[in-house]
Design a protein around this motif. Structure first.
Motif, PDB file in Angstrom:
ATOM      1  N   GLU A   1       0.844  -1.184   0.000  1.00  0.00           N
ATOM      2  CA  GLU A   1       0.000   0.000   0.000  1.00  0.00           C
ATOM      3  C   GLU A   1       0.877   1.229   0.000  1.00  0.00           C
ATOM      4  O   GLU A   1       2.050   1.189   0.373  1.00  0.00           O
ATOM      5  CB  GLU A   1      -0.940  -0.006   1.199  1.00  0.00           C
ATOM      6  CG  GLU A   1      -0.266   0.030   2.551  1.00  0.00           C
ATOM      7  CD  GLU A   1      -1.293   0.095   3.682  1.00  0.00           C
ATOM      8  OE1 GLU A   1      -2.447  -0.297   3.474  1.00  0.00           O
ATOM      9  OE2 GLU A   1      -0.922   0.548   4.780  1.00  0.00           O
ATOM     10  N   ARG A   2       0.259   2.301  -0.431  1.00  0.00           N
ATOM     11  CA  ARG A   2       0.955   3.582  -0.443  1.00  0.00           C
ATOM     12  C   ARG A   2       0.006   4.611   0.152  1.00  0.00           C
ATOM     13  O   ARG A   2      -1.036   4.925  -0.430  1.00  0.00           O
ATOM     14  CB  ARG A   2       1.353   3.994  -1.860  1.00  0.00           C
ATOM     15  CG  ARG A   2       2.241   5.225  -1.869  1.00  0.00           C
ATOM     16  CD  ARG A   2       2.670   5.608  -3.262  1.00  0.00           C
ATOM     17  NE  ARG A   2       3.611   6.722  -3.190  1.00  0.00           N
ATOM     18  CZ  ARG A   2       4.008   7.454  -4.225  1.00  0.00           C
ATOM     19  NH1 ARG A   2       3.541   7.171  -5.445  1.00  0.00           N
ATOM     20  NH2 ARG A   2       4.873   8.421  -4.074  1.00  0.00           N
ATOM     21  N   THR A   3       0.345   5.110   1.318  1.00  0.00           N
ATOM     22  CA  THR A   3      -0.530   6.007   2.054  1.00  0.00           C
ATOM     23  C   THR A   3      -0.264   7.451   1.677  1.00  0.00           C
ATOM     24  O   THR A   3       0.899   7.890   1.673  1.00  0.00           O
ATOM     25  CB  THR A   3      -0.335   5.806   3.563  1.00  0.00           C
ATOM     26  OG1 THR A   3       1.048   5.960   3.878  1.00  0.00           O
ATOM     27  CG2 THR A   3      -0.799   4.424   3.974  1.00  0.00           C
ATOM     28  N   GLY A   4      -1.329   8.181   1.359  1.00  0.00           N
ATOM     29  CA  GLY A   4      -1.212   9.607   1.079  1.00  0.00           C
ATOM     30  C   GLY A   4      -0.294   9.932  -0.071  1.00  0.00           C
ATOM     31  O   GLY A   4       0.244  11.041  -0.153  1.00  0.00           O
ATOM     32  N   GLY A   5      -0.105   8.985  -0.974  1.00  0.00           N
ATOM     33  CA  GLY A   5       0.758   9.219  -2.118  1.00  0.00           C
ATOM     34  C   GLY A   5       2.217   9.349  -1.770  1.00  0.00           C
ATOM     35  O   GLY A   5       3.015   9.834  -2.573  1.00  0.00           O
ATOM     36  N   SER A   6       2.597   8.890  -0.572  1.00  0.00           N
ATOM     37  CA  SER A   6       3.992   9.036  -0.161  1.00  0.00           C
ATOM     38  C   SER A   6       4.566   7.689   0.255  1.00  0.00           C
ATOM     39  O   SER A   6       4.882   6.858  -0.597  1.00  0.00           O
ATOM     40  CB  SER A   6       4.106  10.070   0.946  1.00  0.00           C
ATOM     41  OG  SER A   6       5.453  10.228   1.337  1.00  0.00           O
ATOM     42  N   VAL A   7       4.626   7.444   1.551  1.00  0.00           N
ATOM     43  CA  VAL A   7       5.273   6.242   2.082  1.00  0.00           C
ATOM     44  C   VAL A   7       4.552   4.986   1.602  1.00  0.00           C
ATOM     45  O   VAL A   7       3.327   4.951   1.503  1.00  0.00           O
ATOM     46  CB  VAL A   7       5.268   6.289   3.628  1.00  0.00           C
ATOM     47  CG1 VAL A   7       5.740   4.979   4.209  1.00  0.00           C
ATOM     48  CG2 VAL A   7       6.124   7.450   4.105  1.00  0.00           C
ATOM     49  N   SER A   8       5.345   3.956   1.305  1.00  0.00           N
ATOM     50  CA  SER A   8       4.778   2.674   0.896  1.00  0.00           C
ATOM     51  C   SER A   8       5.284   1.573   1.812  1.00  0.00           C
ATOM     52  O   SER A   8       6.421   1.604   2.291  1.00  0.00           O
ATOM     53  CB  SER A   8       5.159   2.363  -0.548  1.00  0.00           C
ATOM     54  OG  SER A   8       4.668   1.092  -0.936  1.00  0.00           O
ATOM     55  N   THR A   9       4.410   0.596   2.037  1.00  0.00           N
ATOM     56  CA  THR A   9       4.762  -0.578   2.824  1.00  0.00           C
ATOM     57  C   THR A   9       4.483  -1.822   2.005  1.00  0.00           C
ATOM     58  O   THR A   9       3.388  -1.984   1.459  1.00  0.00           O
ATOM     59  CB  THR A   9       3.945  -0.640   4.128  1.00  0.00           C
ATOM     60  OG1 THR A   9       4.158   0.555   4.887  1.00  0.00           O
ATOM     61  CG2 THR A   9       4.353  -1.845   4.958  1.00  0.00           C
ATOM     62  N   LEU A  10       5.483  -2.688   1.909  1.00  0.00           N
ATOM     63  CA  LEU A  10       5.329  -3.994   1.271  1.00  0.00           C
ATOM     64  C   LEU A  10       5.219  -5.024   2.378  1.00  0.00           C
ATOM     65  O   LEU A  10       6.094  -5.092   3.253  1.00  0.00           O
ATOM     66  CB  LEU A  10       6.525  -4.291   0.367  1.00  0.00           C
ATOM     67  CG  LEU A  10       6.551  -5.673  -0.312  1.00  0.00           C
ATOM     68  CD1 LEU A  10       5.457  -5.751  -1.381  1.00  0.00           C
ATOM     69  CD2 LEU A  10       7.909  -5.930  -0.951  1.00  0.00           C
ATOM     70  N   THR A  11       4.146  -5.791   2.362  1.00  0.00           N
ATOM     71  CA  THR A  11       3.908  -6.796   3.391  1.00  0.00           C
ATOM     72  C   THR A  11       3.988  -8.185   2.778  1.00  0.00           C
ATOM     73  O   THR A  11       3.388  -8.440   1.733  1.00  0.00           O
ATOM     74  CB  THR A  11       2.536  -6.588   4.049  1.00  0.00           C
ATOM     75  OG1 THR A  11       2.477  -5.277   4.624  1.00  0.00           O
ATOM     76  CG2 THR A  11       2.303  -7.626   5.142  1.00  0.00           C
ATOM     77  N   ILE A  12       4.738  -9.047   3.439  1.00  0.00           N
ATOM     78  CA  ILE A  12       4.805 -10.450   3.037  1.00  0.00           C
ATOM     79  C   ILE A  12       4.279 -11.270   4.205  1.00  0.00           C
ATOM     80  O   ILE A  12       4.834 -11.221   5.309  1.00  0.00           O
ATOM     81  CB  ILE A  12       6.238 -10.894   2.687  1.00  0.00           C
ATOM     82  CG1 ILE A  12       6.878  -9.928   1.676  1.00  0.00           C
ATOM     83  CG2 ILE A  12       6.225 -12.312   2.121  1.00  0.00           C
ATOM     84  CD1 ILE A  12       8.349 -10.205   1.415  1.00  0.00           C
TER      85      ILE A  12
END
Lengths: 112, 112
Positions: free
Chosen positions: A68-79
Motif C-alpha cells: 500500500e501507499r498512504t497519502g501518495g507518499s510512504v509505501s509498505t510492502l507486506t509479506i
C-alpha cells in the motif's frame, strides 16, 4: 529527504512470520516501484503506484504479498507467512513522470 | 507493450579495452531510455539517460550511449574499461502512461 529511504536495511525472520518493509520516496515523486532481486539475478517487478491511479499489481508472486501507499507518499510492502524462497533484496524506487527512477539501498530479507 | 532485451548476459573484457553492452527496446512510441549500474552489494545508480534530445548521450565514468531509432537500439559503450567497471548493468525504458521496463541485465567482468 535527499533520496529514497528503505527500512530496515536487513531483516532476518523465521519461516511463517509476517514482515513489513518500508519505503520513503523522494518528496513529490508520483511514481513508486517495488522490485525483488534474488541472489545473482536481475530485477523482478512486483508492484507500481502512479499518483491516485489503481496500482499495477501484476508482478506480485502470490497473494501472500501486498503493498500500500498512504497519502501518495510512504509505501509498505507486506509479506505474510514468509517462505525461504522469499529471501532476496527488496528494492524501492521513485520517479517523477518520465524522468529517471531513483533507487533506495534495499532491504535484505533472509527467511530462516 | 514495452520490452527491453539485453543481448548479452555476461561480458568479459580486459582492462584498457573497449566495452560494448547491447540493448534493444520495443515500444509503441519513442520511450525514454536509461542505463543503470549496480556494483556488488550496492544499490542501482543512474549512468545516463535519453529523453528525446541528443541521440548521443554522455554519462558518468566515461560511458556513453547512442539512441538509434531505426535499429531500436540503445547500446552502452566505454572506450577503455577500468577494473572499477566490473558490475551489473541494466537497460531500462519508460513510455508515458506505463511503468519502467528493465532488461535482464549484463554482468561485466574486467580482467587485469
Amino acid at each position: 529527504g535527499a533520496g529514497v529511504s528503505q527500512s530496515p536495511s536487513n531483516k532476518v525472520t523465521e519461516k511463517g512470520k509476517d514482515v513489513e518493509l518500508r519505503c520513503d520516496p523522494i518528496s513529490g515523486h508520483t511514481a513508486l516501484y517495488w522490485y525483488r532481486q534474488s541472489l545473482g539475478q536481475g530485477l523482478e517487478f512486483l508492484i507500481y503506484f502512479q499518483g491516485n491511479s489503481a496500482p499495477d499489481k501484476s508482478g506480485l508472486p502470490s497473494d501472500r504479498f501486498s503493498a500500500e501507499r498512504t497519502g501518495g507518499s510512504v509505501s509498505t510492502l507486506t509479506i505474510q507467512r514468509t517462505q525461504q524462497e522469499d529471501s532476496a533484496v527488496y528494492l524501492c524506487a521513485s520517479s517523477q513522470s518520465n524522468t529517471e527512477a531513483f533507487f533506495g539501498q534495499g532491504t535484505r530479507l533472509t527467511v530462516v | 507493450a514495452q520490452s527491453v532485451t539485453q543481448l548479452d548476459s555476461h561480458v568479459s573484457v580486459s582492462e584498457g579495452t573497449p566495452v560494448l553492452l547491447r540493448c534493444n527496446y520495443s515500444s509503441s512510441y519513442s520511450p525514454s531510455l536509461f542505463w543503470y549500474v549496480q556494483h556488488p552489494n550496492k544499490g542501482l545508480q543512474l549512468l545516463l539517460k535519453y529523453t528525446s534530445a541528443a541521440t548521443l548521450v554522455k554519462g558518468i565514468n566515461g560511458f556513453e550511449a547512442e539512441f538509434k531509432k531505426s535499429e531500436t537500439s540503445f547500446h552502452l559503450t566505454k572506450p577503455s574499461a577500468h577494473m572499477s567497471d566490473a558490475a551489473e548493468y541494466f537497460c531500462v525504458s519508460y513510455a508515458a502512461g506505463n511503468k519502467l521496463t528493465f532488461g535482464g541485465g549484463t554482468r561485466v567482468l574486467v580482467k587485469p
